[in-house]
Design an enzyme around this catalytic site. Sequence first.
Site, PDB file in Angstrom:
ATOM      1  N   ASP A  63      91.619  56.519  61.869  1.00 13.68           N
ATOM      2  CA  ASP A  63      92.362  56.585  60.620  1.00 13.68           C
ATOM      3  C   ASP A  63      93.261  55.357  60.546  1.00 13.68           C
ATOM      4  OD1 ASP A  63      94.167  57.067  58.557  1.00 13.68           O
ATOM      5  OD2 ASP A  63      94.482  59.170  59.084  1.00 13.68           O
ATOM      6  N   ASN A  90      88.484  46.179  55.823  1.00 15.13           N
ATOM      7  CA  ASN A  90      87.945  46.615  54.536  1.00 15.13           C
ATOM      8  C   ASN A  90      88.508  47.948  54.058  1.00 15.13           C
ATOM      9  OD1 ASN A  90      85.660  46.925  52.385  1.00 15.13           O
ATOM     10  ND2 ASN A  90      85.498  48.751  53.671  1.00 15.13           N
ATOM     11  N   TYR A 156      98.936  50.326  44.697  1.00 15.66           N
ATOM     12  CA  TYR A 156      97.765  49.532  45.068  1.00 15.66           C
ATOM     13  C   TYR A 156      98.070  48.041  44.936  1.00 15.66           C
ATOM     14  CZ  TYR A 156      92.837  48.082  45.210  1.00 15.66           C
ATOM     15  OH  TYR A 156      91.631  47.495  45.541  1.00 15.66           O
ATOM     16  N   LYS A 160      98.163  45.141  47.923  1.00 16.56           N
ATOM     17  CA  LYS A 160      97.288  43.969  47.915  1.00 16.56           C
ATOM     18  C   LYS A 160      98.084  42.670  47.791  1.00 16.56           C
ATOM     19  CE  LYS A 160      93.502  46.314  48.390  1.00 16.56           C
ATOM     20  NZ  LYS A 160      92.727  46.253  49.648  1.00 16.56           N
TER      21      LYS A 160
END
Length: 255
Positions: A63, A90, A156, A160
């Site tokens: 995890d 990824n 998100y 990023k």
Amino acid sequence: MRLQDKVAIVTGSSSGIGQDIAIRLAAEGAAVVINYSGNAEGAEATQFQIEQAGGRAFIVHADMSKVSDTQSLIEETWAHFGGCDILVNNAGVEKGADFWNVTEEDYDKVLDVNLKGVFFTTQAFVRRLRDAKRPGRIINISSVHEDMAFPHFSTYCASKGGLRMLTRNLAVELGPLNITINNIAPGAIVTPINRSLLADKPKLDALLRNIPLNRLGATDDVAALAAFLASDEAGYITGSTYVVDGGLMVNYHEQ
């Protein structure tokens, strides 16, 4: 084959982009460690495709939101293959919500997988390379949203954006160790995470009008670039982001 005798880890490689990257790196000659968190069947499917084509693959459950799991992923790789040359970060998640409705739980989930997980997996990988005095390649699967606004997905975008700066910083710090690090920033790619978009024709059509190439990307489009960045051909490339979006970022405008 460009990656003959190399060993690669691909996190989140039980489906989507990660799965195709694992298969592509194996086709280029690398032995591949397949990582998954919740999709054991998908990980087995990735392994089956690699081994059917004559490649080598090993599955590790970890995890990426747990630092202890990121460390065990690296340790199990070294124990099984005796080393590692390539790390592809990824694994990622996204959770949509209006900013004022984002919960601490959702914030932690997205940032823990997308940023903290990458940070500590990379740290464990680099420590091993440094101690062995080995070169290495690190490839982060980021997103166009490291730079492009994505309303209602603030967690998100934050993760990023952080990944972009981490990559640039580590390029400077890891360069003397002969370890390169780069980002791949996909745009709209056909993957399970985009299932709802693919089923919503008005939204899909609006998106396609913003993509000069007039199509969604395929996971192969990302995997091909990852194979290049993992190879010796990319030995003088570090600290960069490579956008794979059909021209979306340079053409995007609200409808």
